[in-house]
Structures are given as C-alpha cells and as structure tokens.
Design a protein around this motif. Structure first.
Motif, PDB file in Angstrom:
ATOM      1  N   UNK A 675       0.766  -0.929   0.034  1.00  0.00           N
ATOM      2  CA  UNK A 675      -0.174   0.479   0.042  1.00  0.00           C
ATOM      3  C   UNK A 675       0.982   1.422   0.348  1.00  0.00           C
ATOM      4  N   UNK A 676       2.107   1.149   0.699  1.00  0.00           N
ATOM      5  CA  UNK A 676       3.169   1.998   1.245  1.00  0.00           C
ATOM      6  C   UNK A 676       3.538   2.750  -0.537  1.00  0.00           C
ATOM      7  N   UNK A 677       3.331   1.586  -1.830  1.00  0.00           N
ATOM      8  CA  UNK A 677       4.449   1.558  -2.860  1.00  0.00           C
ATOM      9  C   UNK A 677       4.894   0.625  -3.492  1.00  0.00           C
ATOM     10  N   UNK A 678       4.701  -0.314  -2.782  1.00  0.00           N
ATOM     11  CA  UNK A 678       5.556  -1.768  -3.556  1.00  0.00           C
ATOM     12  C   UNK A 678       4.990  -2.672  -4.632  1.00  0.00           C
ATOM     13  N   UNK A 679       5.963  -3.032  -5.198  1.00  0.00           N
ATOM     14  CA  UNK A 679       4.910  -4.375  -6.341  1.00  0.00           C
ATOM     15  C   UNK A 679       5.635  -5.248  -5.690  1.00  0.00           C
ATOM     16  N   UNK A 680       4.118  -6.372  -5.630  1.00  0.00           N
ATOM     17  CA  UNK A 680       4.710  -7.599  -4.743  1.00  0.00           C
ATOM     18  C   UNK A 680       3.992  -8.450  -6.066  1.00  0.00           C
ATOM     19  N   UNK A 681       5.403  -9.683  -6.667  1.00  0.00           N
ATOM     20  CA  UNK A 681       5.677  -9.832  -8.380  1.00  0.00           C
ATOM     21  C   UNK A 681       5.345 -11.384  -7.455  1.00  0.00           C
ATOM     22  N   UNK A 682       4.588 -12.259  -7.410  1.00  0.00           N
ATOM     23  CA  UNK A 682       4.103 -14.214  -7.184  1.00  0.00           C
ATOM     24  C   UNK A 682       3.518 -14.852  -8.457  1.00  0.00           C
ATOM     25  N   UNK A 683       4.524 -16.165  -8.380  1.00  0.00           N
ATOM     26  CA  UNK A 683       4.350 -16.677  -9.790  1.00  0.00           C
ATOM     27  C   UNK A 683       3.316 -18.560  -9.429  1.00  0.00           C
ATOM     28  N   UNK A 684       3.505 -19.156 -10.025  1.00  0.00           N
ATOM     29  CA  UNK A 684       2.277 -20.374  -9.902  1.00  0.00           C
ATOM     30  C   UNK A 684       1.674 -20.141  -8.810  1.00  0.00           C
ATOM     31  N   UNK A 685       1.565 -20.854  -7.913  1.00  0.00           N
ATOM     32  CA  UNK A 685       1.432 -21.416  -6.397  1.00  0.00           C
ATOM     33  C   UNK A 685       1.237 -20.494  -5.719  1.00  0.00           C
ATOM     34  N   UNK A 686       2.275 -19.859  -5.199  1.00  0.00           N
ATOM     35  CA  UNK A 686       2.272 -17.806  -3.807  1.00  0.00           C
ATOM     36  C   UNK A 686       0.824 -17.747  -4.695  1.00  0.00           C
ATOM     37  N   UNK A 687       0.134 -17.395  -5.703  1.00  0.00           N
ATOM     38  CA  UNK A 687      -0.678 -16.936  -5.780  1.00  0.00           C
ATOM     39  C   UNK A 687      -1.893 -17.243  -4.749  1.00  0.00           C
ATOM     40  N   UNK A 688      -2.017 -18.485  -4.678  1.00  0.00           N
ATOM     41  CA  UNK A 688      -3.043 -18.967  -4.048  1.00  0.00           C
ATOM     42  C   UNK A 688      -3.308 -18.647  -3.089  1.00  0.00           C
ATOM     43  N   UNK A 689      -2.036 -18.579  -2.044  1.00  0.00           N
ATOM     44  CA  UNK A 689      -1.643 -17.281  -0.852  1.00  0.00           C
ATOM     45  C   UNK A 689      -2.221 -16.272  -0.815  1.00  0.00           C
ATOM     46  N   UNK A 690      -1.423 -15.474  -2.157  1.00  0.00           N
ATOM     47  CA  UNK A 690      -2.020 -14.140  -2.059  1.00  0.00           C
ATOM     48  C   UNK A 690      -3.624 -13.736  -2.328  1.00  0.00           C
ATOM     49  N   UNK A 691      -4.538 -14.881  -3.503  1.00  0.00           N
ATOM     50  CA  UNK A 691      -5.666 -14.903  -2.924  1.00  0.00           C
ATOM     51  C   UNK A 691      -6.810 -14.705  -1.777  1.00  0.00           C
ATOM     52  N   UNK A 692      -5.788 -16.082  -1.140  1.00  0.00           N
ATOM     53  CA  UNK A 692      -6.471 -16.246   1.017  1.00  0.00           C
ATOM     54  C   UNK A 692      -6.492 -15.152   0.672  1.00  0.00           C
TER      55      UNK A 692
END
Length: 847
Positions: A675-692
């Motif tokens: 939220x302070x301006x960082x960019x988070x890049x997630x790949x493959x099954x790490x996106x399950x955690x992001x969605x959760x």
C-alpha cells in the motif's frame, strides 16, 4: 526373500558401523591389481564409503591415476559457477591411446550414411560413457567413480585386457561438483563417530536448498538438451566429439526402495526412439541382473521411470543413436540409515553403483558389434515429410542468436538463408533468419527440438511433455515441406551487436525489443541516468527520416551527463547487449507523445527482494536468481523466510514470491508495504496464498470431482496421474499496450505451465493483460477436463493495493532458464510494475 534382504542389509550395515570395509567388499577378488596404482583408501587415508569424498579429493585422485597409468588420459572439460573443474577420463589400452584420434574419427563416421556403409564394425571399439551423480545429494555414484577408475587403471588379466582393447571408456566422475561438495560437507559435518542411523537425525535431513542442484539451484539432469549451464555446455562438446554407444547415468532415489535399472515404462518412451533401443537396453539389463544377483542385491526394472523428455542424461543418448541407461540406487542420504528394508549403509549403495558399472562394461564388450551396428542403422537417411525448419525474422535478434547457439551445441547443422523467404505468409529475411535442413545426421534431434505433439500413447510423464524450442523462445518459425535454398553453413555465431545512431546532449531512445534491453536499462540507472518509459507510441525524426517507436520505448536524458562519455557508454552497451540507440536533439516529435509528456513515465531502479528457504521451490527461486545475476546483472537480495518478519522492507521496492508455502509470513506487513508503493510479484502456486489473504483480486476455479463411477483400485495412480499437468505449452493473448507486454510485437505468446490452478474471469477489464485462448494447448499433454478449465481464463492478474501493485503470474516465465520467450514478462513486472494502473476507469485503487 524379503527376510533374506533384511538380514543381508542388516549384516552389511552392522559390519560397516563396526569396522571399515575391505577393498574386497567392492572389488572383484579373482584378479590381481597393479601395486603401483594406489587404491582410493591408500590415497585418501580412509576407505570409500567411510566419509563422503569432496570434489577436490576426487580430482586429486583422478589426476594421480592419470599420472601413473598409461591407460588413462584426463581432460578438464568445463568449470562450474563456483570454479570447480569437471573432468573426463579417457580409458583404454596403450595401443588405442596411440591411435585415439583415428579411432574417434572412424567412430564418428557411423553417424554419416555416406561413409558408414564401408566401416567394418567388427574391428572397431565400442565407446562407453560413465556419468556419475548429476544430482549432488545422490552421492553413491560419484563415490563409486573412484572405484571404477581404480579398477580400470589397476586391474590385471585377460578380461580387463580384452575390455580395454575393445572399448574406449569415457568416465565423468562427478557431473555436479558444486552440489556434490555442498552435500558432502553437510553429511560429513553431521556424522557421529558412533554412527546414528535414525532417519530423524540431522545428518539425513540437509537444509534448504539441499545438494541436489548446481550453484544456481538448477537440476542439471534437465539441461542436456538446452545446455544453459557451463557444466552441460562443456559436457556436450565431449559428448558429440565421441557419440558414445552407451551412456550410464548414476542416480539415487528414496531410501525405502532398492535398485532400478532401465528399461523403464515402454509406453512412455518418446516415439522418436526406436523400439530396438528398448530391446537393447533390456538385453544389457540382463548383465546388470546377473552381477547384482551375485552380491545379493535386489532390484527392479520397467517401472516408474520413462524415456520421454530428451533433456535428461539417460534419455538424451536415445535420440543420438546411443543407449542411455538410468541407474537409481536407494539412498542412505548419509552414512547409515534405517529404512523399510533394514539398515541401508553408504558402502552398500556404492557397491551397487560400482557393480552396475562393471556389468555395463561387460555388456558393452559382449555386445560391441551389435551396438556399433545399431548406431550406424540409427543414422541411415530416411525420407522426411518436413524438409527444413526456417526460423528468425523477429524484432529480437538476441533470442534467435541463442537458439542458434543451442542448436550448434547439439551438433546440428544450421545454415544461413540463401535468399529472403516468404513462407505461410511470414517473411524471413536472409540477414535475420536461419534454416535447419532435415537432411543431416542429427535429423532426429532436430525433430525432437522443433516438433509440436499433442497425442500420446500414455498420459503419465516422469518429466515435461513439451519443449519445442521456437515456442519456448517466442521466435517465428515454419515447417517447410519443400526444400529451402541453403546459404553457407554456420561455423561461428557472433553476437548481433547494436548501434548508436547520432550523437546528442539531449536524449537518446532505445526500444524494449532486445532480450538484453533490461540489462542496458539497469546499467544506465546504476550510473545515474534519468530514464523514462513511453506509455504511448511516438514518431521521431532520425537522420531526417521518420521512425516509429512503440510502447515501452526508453528515453535516456543526457542533459546532466557528459555527452562524449555518454556516447562512448552507449557504444559499449550496444555491442554488449544488442541494443540500438537513437539520438534526438529535440523533445518535439513528428507524431505521438513528446519527450516531456506525462505519458513518458519516470522509471525507478529495481531493488528486488526474493524470499528463499524452507517451503520455497528452490528450482523456481534459482531461475530468478540466475536470470537477474547472470543475464541482467541486477543485484538480488535473497532473504530467508525465517527472517522476513524482522526485515525492514523499506529498503526494497519489489518483493518476489516464487512457488512455495508462505503461511508463516506476516500478511499485514506485506499489505502495508504494498500500500505504501511496493510491487509484489507472485508466481504459480504462490498466488493461491495471495488470493487466500486478499492481496490479489484473483479467484481460483474449483476443480470438479471425478463422478464417472467406480474404478479399479490397482489403477488409481494411473487415473489420478492422467489429470496431472506435468509440463506443456499453451497460448495466451497479450494486451500489447500493457506495461507487462512491452517489447512484444505479436499478441499471441506461448507460455509454460506445470500445474492445475485455473483462475476465474476478473471484474477489472484492464487487470488481465494475458488470457488463455479458446484452444490454448499448443504442445504437450493436458487432460480434457483441464483443457475446459483453462480456456479463456486469465494467465496474469494485476491489481492496485493502495499506492502499490500486485502482479500475479499464473505460470513460471523463467522455467529452467530456456524459456527465453517469457523472461520479458517477468522482467517487465520488475522494471515497469510500478507503472501499472488497474481499475483505470473503475473508481481508482482496489483493496
């Protein structure tokens, strides 16, 4: 029988724990040995199997054997990333050594139908390649190599004389020295003098990333075909200089197994491999069985393992007229460990590998003429429906250049085009495209590299099911069923250097097309140049002529720098990176945005952080590390997962999460940082955690249950395995105006996928810059159920989170370092991620 095995293993293990094993435990005792040749124990000061030999010790012993034995010559064929030497010992009798180059050149004639017919194979030696421990934490092979080399150097008698007269043996004692040394250090460090065999002991549970991989955490056993690492590149030079008749590949598997040797599952053999290859492998297998029976070892064959992916050590020979043989030994993973089959000791595992070495050599001598004739027949000319593959003509010469490098490392003849060609509506200019004719000895390797395949005899794969090079490189190509006019055969492949057009004290432009453009950009940022990205196209007058510049063009502002030194720097970067620079003395353009437009977005220099450690897929992490460190020269901070909650994230502007389990992380800390301006890049099954955790707007589709009725229990693995997407190629459609697509000229892009996570359509019309097409499977295997789920689903999802961005890459754009075609997607996320604005007309940032 099982009781016998348990008793045998227990007795062997108990003996090993109580006393050092004798040479007779390993070596044949019915012959004598040259006393001038030191045994491994005499040289090391301890017996093989008592400690894990380090690579420096192994190298020293091999050099000593080469010094003392007239049967051995030694060559260093490469250096690892950590500067450890890779060795190849050439072992044969002195008479053959005196005539070695003639033997080699005559042997290579087997691959040339124009010359092979006149060869008398009865008078030719067979060539056998012994390769040990491509996986560093599978050490029984590399430790057995000392015994193999000693036996071949010191054994006396008619049998060894006949073997060395009728065979040239190429011995690679350790294919992965960096990983092997990492593992040896771990187990030796944790060995107790009073041996502990409890599997829970730290000795048997090495820390992340383990010793399996090379310096950058790559599995070198998947690199034989694409040769992206120095270990493989050096080995291929030696391999194709000899074209061995047999190649052995010594591995380990889980400790609760026994010993495996090929053939594997016949239905999972690649169709380009002749059936006779399987038959010969089985015939050689009878020799393994006989020798293993003599020492009371148990084994199995024709199960579990396959010969489909040609990038593996035991399979690559099969498409080169050879017989590749995989050995898998149950691993002690240390010195002595309790298993389901009793106590498994390190010396026992070494003895099996050494025994398989001897059985291979006996088979090679006995089947010598049969193997030589097989190679000759393998290379006989056939009438191929495809006459040539033409490739190139893209906006990025660097990717085409690397394609040519790989082809030539596979001993494939590549030619220039004799003239410009237009094939299937696509133009291939002679100065930027190449042709690979099928009328050459390596035609099967050519087909293996270029072909697309979606139909298979079996639906289970030990490794990936597709790897077509033009698709992995995103380089245009055509299969031509008509002969193509050939230009000269390439004997060298110089890098396609760029140029600097004009000189200015104002601004330069360069496009984002070149594969190495990110390396150029980072170098300029590091030197303090202000750089901006064109979010809209523009036309600029260059040398009095209008020139179009596309989305993603980089503007270099020079006014704060010395014009002469800037010009010299750009000349060096143009030569190094294949980038063209264009000078402009004015900010006023002929059309499109001007140089001072807000649509020229100010860029920030990437400061990436990647989390590594337990729970993270080390292969995927290594691919990112290798890409940034070796190719793009961007420093990457890799921090252990356990230290994350103590890190000051303000030091970084990009956080990279590859495939892994991130449940231990502080979600609030990541959310506040983004939220302070960082960019988070997630790949493959790490996106399950992001969605959760609500960091990403993506939502995964539910996988439907199998409701087709009762099935046979014994076939459960086959039914379930058929739903696995082990690695195939799919097509997505790109939004070429999106920052993640900068540098691409065509909307259709091939991506690699090896999982079954499918995403529902998203509400933001601008948040999915890559979407799978309606029929996305291009090459490889995917079940019908999963093909329905993937159609028209997002492949990339981007969303705002406060002032920051979250970029979800559903697939791995950096797979095994040879997916050059999608590296740009990841690098665009790194360099342009902060410029992405999702929900552009939907009320601003999304939370």
């Amino acid at each position: 029988m099982k009781k016998y095995l348990l008793l045998l293993l227990t007795l062997v293990g108990t003996f090993t724990l109580q006393a050092q094993v004798a040479d007779s435990y390993y070596l044949p005792t019915n012959i004598t040995y040259d006393p001038a040749i030191p045994t491994p124990q005499q040289f090391l000061g301890y017996q093989v199997g008592e400690w894990h030999v380090t690579h420096d010790q192994r190298v020293a012993y091999m050099n000593k054997l080469a010094e003392l034995s007239n049967r051995i010559t030694l060559a260093e064929y490469a250096r690892t990333y950590e500067q450890r030497p890779l060795l190849l010992l050439t072992i044969t009798n002195p008479a053959n050594h005196a005539n070695l180059e003639n033997i080699r050149t005559e042997h290579l004639k087997l691959t040339d139908p124009a010359q092979s017919g006149g060869l008398k194979t009865a008078n030719m030696p067979a060539v056998v390649w012994m390769g040990y421990s491509v996986h560093g934490n599978e050490p029984s092979g590399a430790n057995a190599s000392l015994l193999s080399a000693y036996y071949l150097a010191a054994a006396q008698g008619a049998e060894i004389d006949s073997l060395l007269r009728e065979c040239v043996i190429l011995l690679d004692p350790c294919i992965n020295p960096d990983g092997g040394n990492r593992f040896a250090s771990w187990v030796n460090t944790h060995k107790s003098i009073t041996q502990v065999s409890d599997p829970a002991a730290r000795e048997y549970n090495e820390v992340w990333p383990g010793g399996r991989t090379n310096h950058y955490w790559f599995d070198l056993n998947r690199d034989w075909l694409y040769t992206q690492h120095p270990e493989s590149q050096g080995r291929m030079v030696k391999y194709h200089a000899w074209k061995p008749n047999i190649l052995t590949d010594h591995h380990e598997m889980g400790g609760n197994s026994t010993f495996f040797f090929q053939p594997g599952v016949a239905s999972r053999t690649h169709p380009l491999t002749p059936r006779l290859n399987i038959d010969l492998t089985a015939k050689i297998g009878a020799y393994h069985a006989a020798e293993l029976d003599k020492i009371g070892s148990y084994y199995y064959t024709q199960e579990n393992y396959d010969d489909f992916y040609y990038g593996k050590g035991s399979t690559y020979p099969d498409v080169n007229g050879s017989i590749g043989i995989l050995f898998e030994q149950a691993s002690s993973r240390g010195h002595a460990q309790e298993t389901n089959n009793g106590l498994l000791t390190f010396p026992f595992t070494i003895r099996n590998q050494f025994t398989a070495t001897l059985s291979t050599l006996r088979a090679a001598r006995a089947m010598r003429v049969e193997l030589l004739d097989y190679m000759r027949d393998f290379y006989k000319s056939t009438n191929e429906p495809v006459k040539a593959y033409v490739f190139g003509g893209s906006n990025d010469r660097a990717r085409t250049w690397e394609m040519v490098n790989i082809l030539r490392r596979n001993d494939i003849a590549v030619h220039e085009l004799a003239k410009d060609e237009t094939l299937e509506g696509r133009k291939f200019p002679k100065d930027n495209a190449f042709v690979v004719p099928l009328d050459q000895s390596q035609r099967k390797v050519v087909k293996a590299i270029f072909e697309k395949r979606t139909e298979f005899e079996d639906s289970l794969f030990y490794d990936i099911s597709a790897w077509a090079m033009p698709l992995t490189f995103n380089v245009p190509y055509v299969e031509s069923k008509a002969n193509i006019s050939l230009g000269k055969k390439l004997t060298e492949n110089p890098f396609p250097a760029g140029k600097v057009v004009g000189k200015t004290a104002y601004s330069y432009l360069f496009e984002w097309d070149s594969y190495f453009a990110p390396r150029t950009l980072y170098e300029l940022q590091k030197r303090g140049y202000r750089t901006k990205t064109a979010a809209q196209p523009l036309i600029v007058s260059i040398d009095g002529k209008p020139r179009e510049f596309d989305y993603g063009t980089i503007q270099i502002q020079v006014h704060d720098h010395n014009p002469d030194s800037t010009y010299q720097l750009l000349q060096r970067l143009a030569a190094r990176d294949g980038v063209d620079f264009y000078a402009s003395g004015t900010g006023l353009t002929s059309s499109g945005i001007d140089f001072g437009s807000e649509n020229f977005k100010t860029m920030r220099q990437p400061k990436p952080l990647m989390l590594v450690g337990a729970g993270v897929n080390s292969n995927d992490a290594g691919e990112v590390w290798h890409l940034l460190d070796q190719r793009i020269k961007v420093p990457l901070t890799m921090a252990d997962m356990g230290s994350f909650n103590r890190l000051d994230l303000s030091e970084y502007n990009t956080l990279i999460l590859v495939s892994g389990n991130y449940g231990s992380l502080s979600v609030d800390k990541i959310r506040d940082w983004v939220r302070a301006g960082g960019v988070l890049i997630a790949m493959t099954d790490a996106n399950e955690w992001l969605a959760e955790k609500g960091l990403s707007t993506l939502k995964l589709k539910a996988i439907p249950n199998d409701t087709t009725g009762p099935k046979l229990y014994a076939l459960a693995d086959l039914y379930q395995g058929a739903q696995v997407t082990g690695g195939a190629i799919f097509q997505v459609k790109l939004d070429l105006t999106h920052p993640l697509a900068y540098g691409y000229k065509e909307p259709m892009l091939n991506v690699f996928r090896d999982h079954n996570n499918f995403v529902q359509p998203i509400k933001d019309p601008y948040g999915a810059p890559a979407i799978y097409t309606d029929s996305p499977l291009v090459s490889g295997y995917m079940s019908a159920r999963n093909q329905k789920l993937i159609r028209n689903s997002p492949a990339i999802v981007c969303n705002n989170l406060g002032s920051g961005k979250v970029i979800a890459l559903l697939d791995n754009p950096n797979f095994r370092a040879f997916w050059y075609g999608t590296n740009k997607i990841f690098l665009n996320a790194l360099f342009f991620g902060s410029q992405i604005s999702s929900g552009r007309f939907g009320g601003g940032a999304q939370e």
